[in-house]
Design an enzyme around this catalytic site. Structure first.
Site, PDB file in Angstrom:
ATOM      1  CG  HIS A  39      -1.841  -1.155   1.352  1.00 29.80           C
ATOM      2  ND1 HIS A  39      -1.744  -2.078   2.357  1.00 29.80           N
ATOM      3  CD2 HIS A  39      -2.898  -1.535   0.586  1.00 29.80           C
ATOM      4  CE1 HIS A  39      -2.711  -2.986   2.223  1.00 29.80           C
ATOM      5  NE2 HIS A  39      -3.425  -2.686   1.147  1.00 29.80           N
ATOM      6  CD  GLU A 150       1.933  -4.752 -12.783  1.00 29.15           C
ATOM      7  OE1 GLU A 150       2.829  -5.615 -12.600  1.00 29.15           O
ATOM      8  OE2 GLU A 150       1.967  -3.936 -13.726  1.00 29.15           O
ATOM      9  CB  VAL A 178       5.579  -4.131  -2.862  1.00 27.70           C
ATOM     10  CG1 VAL A 178       6.710  -3.821  -1.888  1.00 27.70           C
ATOM     11  CG2 VAL A 178       5.260  -2.919  -3.723  1.00 27.70           C
TER      12      VAL A 178
END
Ligand code: AMP
Length: 283
Positions: A39, A150, A178
């Site tokens: 985030h 993604e 990430v």
């Protein structure tokens, strides 16, 4: 501290006045909270491209199926506000379920095709819930740009389709997955994992590395790569089952022969936790 809004009207008025008085551009990061590095990356992208960043925290009940983890999904608004402060988020929108779905609510957004494959097959109704809540949030916030990870690749494609089909005046900005140092993709659901389960969950990322090595060696048949991935992941003790291993082009069409730019997508149960991840083929 970011400004916190729980009401739709109040948030709308605030954003409207920022636009009018300051001519501010608005970036929007929709989340279900329990914020992590993934985030944070979305927030950073928004901050770079917009004057104002709005983040929503809403665990959307309509995208959870029966028996899924809606009740136990981790929630901690104070912690989320602290992360937002660190990252310089300007506005947090955290509506209640009652405000988002008042009595009589009866509209559903259906993005045909996409909702029937991969995640959609295993989570019936999930993407209707997602499309409906995202359209609502986009209409409430009215951002110039909205940021999607993604990590939820199919969700990203669904939103892109909806925005294009319905001519929504917003730019969708994708952000790459990430990962933690050892490769596990950040997810709020990682908090469910015991240490042993977390170790087994690493097999997901490692299976992508295995696939990469095999593809580099010239194994481009999707079926062979899928079998190798399945066998590798299933050999880990805490892995209960695999919902799917699929290889598609960037638009989620299944592939027989793998090319650069294709996606490997997986959903795996580690203990009682369902994890999804995907990897872009670049060899
Ligand atoms: P969630 O709170 O899980 O609904 O996620 C909110 C947004 O953050 C979605 O657009 C996700 O795709 C994105 N996101 C979640 N985890 C990651 C990650 N590890 N890397 C990149 N984006 C992520």
């Amino acid at each position: 501290m970011p400004l916190l809004f729980k009401g739709i009207k109040e948030l709308r008025n605030h954003i409207k006045s920022l636009r009018k008085e300051q001519g501010a551009s608005v970036g929007f990061v929709p989340t279900m909270g329990y914020l992590h590095e993934g985030h944070r990356e979305l927030i950073k992208s928004s901050k770079m491209q917009n004057d104002i960043t709005v983040l929503s925290v809403f665990v959307n009940p309509t995208q959870f199926g029966e028996g899924e983890d809606y009740e136990r999904y981790p929630r901690d608004l104070d912690r989320d506000l602290a992360v937002c402060e660190e990252e310089g988020v300007d506005v947090v929108f955290a509506p209640t379920v009652e405000k988002m779905y008042p009595e009589g609510f009866s509209t559903e957004v259906v993005v045909k095709g996409i909702e029937d494959v991969l995640e959609g097959k295993f989570r019936p109704g999930h993407f209707r819930g997602v499309a409906t809540v995202v359209l609502k949030l986009l209409n409430i916030v009215n951002p110039d740009r909205a940021y999607f990870g993604e990590k939820d690749y199919q969700q990203l494609k669904l939103i892109e389709r909806m925005v294009s089909d319905l001519n929504l005046p917003v730019e969708i900005v994708p952000v790459p997955v990430v990962r933690e140092k050892d490769g596990l993709a950040y997810s709020s659901r990682n908090t469910y994992l015991s240490p042993e389960e977390r170790e087994s969950a690493l097999s997901i990322y490692r299976s992508f590395l295995l696939a990469k090595r095999l593809i580099e060696k010239g194994n481009r048949e999707a079926d062979n790569i899928k079998v190798a991935i399945r066998e590798f992941i299933m050999s880990h003790p805490k892995v209960k089952k695999i919902d799917y291993v699929e290889i598609t082009d960037e638009n989620l069409n299944p592939k027989d022969i793998i090319e650069n730019g294709d996606r490997i997508l997986v959903a795996v149960w580690v203990g009682n936790t369902r994890l999804i991840d995907n990897w872009k083929v670049e060899v």
